[in-house]
Design a protein around this motif. Structure first.
Motif, short mmCIF file in Angstrom:
data_model
loop_
_atom_site.label_atom_id
_atom_site.label_comp_id
_atom_site.label_asym_id
_atom_site.label_seq_id
_atom_site.Cartn_x
_atom_site.Cartn_y
_atom_site.Cartn_z
N VAL A 1 53.33 66.68 5.89
CA VAL A 1 51.96 66.46 5.43
C VAL A 1 51.18 65.64 6.44
O VAL A 1 50.01 65.92 6.75
CB VAL A 1 51.96 65.77 4.05
N ALA A 2 51.83 64.61 6.99
CA ALA A 2 51.16 63.77 7.99
C ALA A 2 50.78 64.58 9.22
O ALA A 2 49.67 64.43 9.77
CB ALA A 2 52.06 62.60 8.37
N LEU A 3 51.68 65.45 9.67
CA LEU A 3 51.40 66.27 10.85
C LEU A 3 50.25 67.24 10.57
O LEU A 3 49.34 67.42 11.42
CB LEU A 3 52.65 67.03 11.26
N VAL A 4 50.27 67.87 9.40
CA VAL A 4 49.19 68.81 9.06
C VAL A 4 47.86 68.08 8.95
O VAL A 4 46.82 68.52 9.47
CB VAL A 4 49.53 69.55 7.76
N TRP A 5 47.88 66.94 8.26
CA TRP A 5 46.66 66.15 8.08
C TRP A 5 46.09 65.69 9.42
O TRP A 5 44.89 65.81 9.69
CB TRP A 5 46.99 64.95 7.18
N ALA A 6 46.96 65.22 10.31
CA ALA A 6 46.51 64.70 11.60
C ALA A 6 45.94 65.80 12.48
O ALA A 6 45.10 65.52 13.36
CB ALA A 6 47.65 64.00 12.32
N ASN A 7 46.36 67.04 12.28
CA ASN A 7 45.87 68.13 13.12
C ASN A 7 44.68 68.86 12.51
O ASN A 7 43.83 69.38 13.24
CB ASN A 7 47.01 69.11 13.40
N LEU A 8 44.61 68.91 11.18
CA LEU A 8 43.47 69.57 10.56
C LEU A 8 42.26 68.65 10.46
O LEU A 8 41.12 69.10 10.57
CB LEU A 8 43.85 70.07 9.16
N ALA A 9 42.51 67.37 10.25
CA ALA A 9 41.40 66.41 10.13
C ALA A 9 41.79 65.11 10.81
O ALA A 9 42.04 64.09 10.16
CB ALA A 9 41.08 66.17 8.66
N PRO A 10 41.88 65.12 12.14
CA PRO A 10 42.36 63.93 12.86
C PRO A 10 41.50 62.70 12.61
O PRO A 10 42.02 61.59 12.49
CB PRO A 10 42.33 64.36 14.34
#
Length: 641
Positions: A45-54
């Motif tokens: 989730v952290a990786l997806v969040w950081a890449n979709l909405a850095p």
């Protein structure tokens, strides 16, 4: 007489002297292993969040939160509250488990601690050397601490996934290594990666910790006092510039573990009976306190905090710290970054080389006095698994790096975890292809087995079923009125039928505070033994657990064709009481606190006692026995009932 069907469910209930010190290690390992999935999900989730909405990811965790009391306040970002605040509880639980193992577990024999500790240190030093070699002459060399520590949850979770059915000895070896990692890493954090130290707040924190020591020496158990002193010490450490998570481990190591004393358990039973007779709020509170005080503070605190740290705090930490914004340019730069390469090489190569090499070297230098507690495959596999650094690694990375370097370090930590997992899966996969005998030796080695049973089995005094020269001995401490012992009886019978080289020993542990007929029933079995009918009486008593009054016991004696007058006189004079008392004393020496409690070749069997669980335990003990000594000559002699 109708034979009951062999049960196939998982049995784990026990009648307790109070509550037996139940498989705390097994519970700890289960919680850690199960939480690995939650931790992995939070990381993704952290990786997806950081890449979709850095931008949103960064700003969310940089939001400040202030806690103020009067004119005194503390302001930290949300990430800092998680990393320094909530993670203190995580290291507190790690300290609790380490202390429990030192007091009650595998590590209570100090010579068993030395080699895993040294292997753990070797598994830290080699990765540091590799990282420093790749970062020599650069400012990034200051981040050498990132390669030190293994993530407990991920490591135990992966071990459960890639190596199902492993003996506890392998898990305990890995747990010892990671506890050493955490302890040394926290000392490094406190001394190397903390900011400028202010002496006055540090002295205040040490004074408050000393206050907790004094409370412990005075046997004061009021949890609120410890909590308030702990919070004050944490705030003082935060103000001093020393990373305060070190306090959690220190307090955990301070909290002792011990088996319940019989006097405490009987007092708790008396308090509950008072409440049963007069159910008032005052007596309810008294019973609750009495039950709680029969357990060690270590066990009570583990049960209270461990699920929260494993399922909430550590995943929240991953969510706050594992986010890495990945782009093509970033991957190209990281592929040649000394930070990323140093972390990957340190963990994937340095950890197994350090652990395996140190264990082998220490064993050779001591000429086997310090023997490797596991086999070569388990040693190599745990060394590979130790290459999964996450929690403490990310914690140190956030202290040692910032900006692009921090992102490169995070990528290195995540990449190393994936490669180490693959390496461990390959090792245990190859081990699984070996023949059963070779696989057992590869996993268990030839280290001496730790014995939990204080009073060894004696053929002339113990009640034994099965061949006298059997490779495996199953000892049960039981109570004829205990419903769980009745539940276990057909399981034991099935084991004896399935294994020709298994001997079974019954020892008495009548729990008179909860079973009023247990003591007389035990004496009845001894009276029957005086007429050569212990096992027939044993079977009848367990089949008729609701009918154990004196009139019933006399009826059973008649059914078995015994001399009833002699049997009645033996019961009246309590001729078996001394024999029963011997078993009760031996149960206390072996820290048995409930029935049924099983020992397989002297090792306590924790947890369930269904047919599958006990069969696996007997098979492991049988394989280990064949490694330890050659098969004895078969005399053909059997003890039967």
């Amino acid at each position: 007489m109708t034979e009951p069907a062999t049960p196939t469910g998982s049995f784990s209930g026990r009648t307790l002297w109070s509550r037996s010190l139940p498989a705390p290690l097994r519970a700890f390992l289960h919680t850690e292993s199960a939480s690995a999935g939650v931790l992995l999900f939070a990381t993704l989730v952290a990786l997806v969040w950081a890449n979709l909405a850095p931008g949103a990811y960064a700003s969310a965790w940089e939001t400040t939160l202030t806690i103020r009391l009067g004119n005194v306040g503390l302001t930290l970002t949300l990430r800092e509250w998680v990393n320094s605040g909530l993670m203190t509880f995580f290291f507190f639980v790690v300290g609790l488990e380490a202390r429990r193992e030192f007091d009650l577990g595998e590590l209570r024999q100090r010579r068993r601690v030395a080699l895993p500790v040294l292997a753990g240190l070797g598994g830290m030093i080699v990765p540091i050397v590799i990282f420093l070699a790749l970062n020599a002459g650069r400012d990034s060399a200051a981040g050498w601490g990132v390669t030190m520590s293994t993530d407990t949850a991920f490591a135990l979770g992966l071990l459960a996934l890639v190596a199902r059915g492993l003996p506890d000895r392998v898990r305990i070896f890995l747990l010892t290594v990671v506890v050493v990692d955490d302890l040394v890493a926290l000392l490094v954090i406190a001394t190397v990666y903390s900011g400028p130290v202010s002496p006055r707040p540090l002295l205040v924190a040490l004074g408050l910790f000393g206050g907790m020591l004094l409370l412990r020496l005075a046997r004061i158990r009021h949890g609120l006092l410890y909590f308030l002193l702990g919070v004050a010490a944490w705030v003082a450490l935060q103000a001093s510039g020393v990373e305060p998570v070190v306090l959690g481990l220190a307090v955990g190591l301070l909290t002792s573990a011990y088996a319940p004393a019989r006097a405490d358990l009987e007092r708790a039973t008396d308090l509950f009976r008072l409440f049963r007779e007069q159910p008032t709020p005052e007596l309810a509170e008294s019973a609750r306190v009495g039950l709680a005080q029969s357990l060690s503070p270590n066990e009570r605190l583990q049960r209270a905090y461990h699920p929260w740290t494993s399922y909430v705090i550590v995943p929240l930490f991953a969510l706050a710290n594992a986010g890495v914004e990945i782009s093509r340019e970033f991957l190209v730069r990281a592929a040649t970054s000394p930070i990323t390469l140093g972390i990957v090489a340190g963990y994937v190569l340095g950890k197994p080389i350090g652990i395996v090499g140190t264990a082998w070297l220490v064993s050779r230098l001591t000429r086997g006095r310090l023997r490797i507690p596991v086999g070569w495959a388990a040693l190599a596999g745990t060394g590979a698994i130790a290459g999964i650094g996450f929690t403490v690694s990310l914690l140190i990375a956030n202290l040692a790096f910032s900006g692009p370097e921090l992102q490169e370090a995070k990528l290195g930590i995540l990449s190393a975890a994936m490669l180490a997992s693959l390496f461990a899966w390959m090792i245990f996969g190859l081990t699984a292809r070996l023949s059963p005998a070779r696989r057992t030796r590869a996993l268990l080695g030839t280290a001496e087995t730790l014995i939990d049973l204080a009073a060894p089995v004696e053929e002339e005094r113990d009640h034994i079923r099965g061949p006298a020269d059997a490779n495996v001995t199953l000892v049960e401490y039981g109570d004829f009125e205990c419903p769980y012992c009745g539940q276990a009886e057909p399981v034991v019978r099935a084991l004896l039928a399935n294994f020709g080289d298994l001997r079974y020993v019954w020892r008495h542990l009548p729990l008179t505070d909860v079973h009023p007929n247990a003591a007389l029933s035990a004496e009845a079995s001894e009276a029957a033994d005086r007429q050569g009918a212990f096992w027939p009486m044993h079977d009848l008593l367990l089949q008729h657990q609701q009918e154990l009054l004196p009139v019933h016991l006399l009826r059973y004696a008649a059914e078995l064709g015994l001399d009833v007058d002699r049997f009645r006189e033996d019961l009246r004079r309590h001729v078996g009481a001394d024999r029963v008392a011997e078993d009760v004393d031996s149960a206390g020496s072996s820290r048995v606190a409930g029935t049924p409690t099983f020992f397989v070749n002297g090792r306590r069997q924790y947890g369930a006692y269904d047919i599958d669980t006990l069969t696996a335990a007997v098979k492991t003990a049988k394989a280990q026995a064949k490694l330890d000594v050659p098969d004895p000559p078969r005399s053909g002699r059997r003890h039967t009932g």
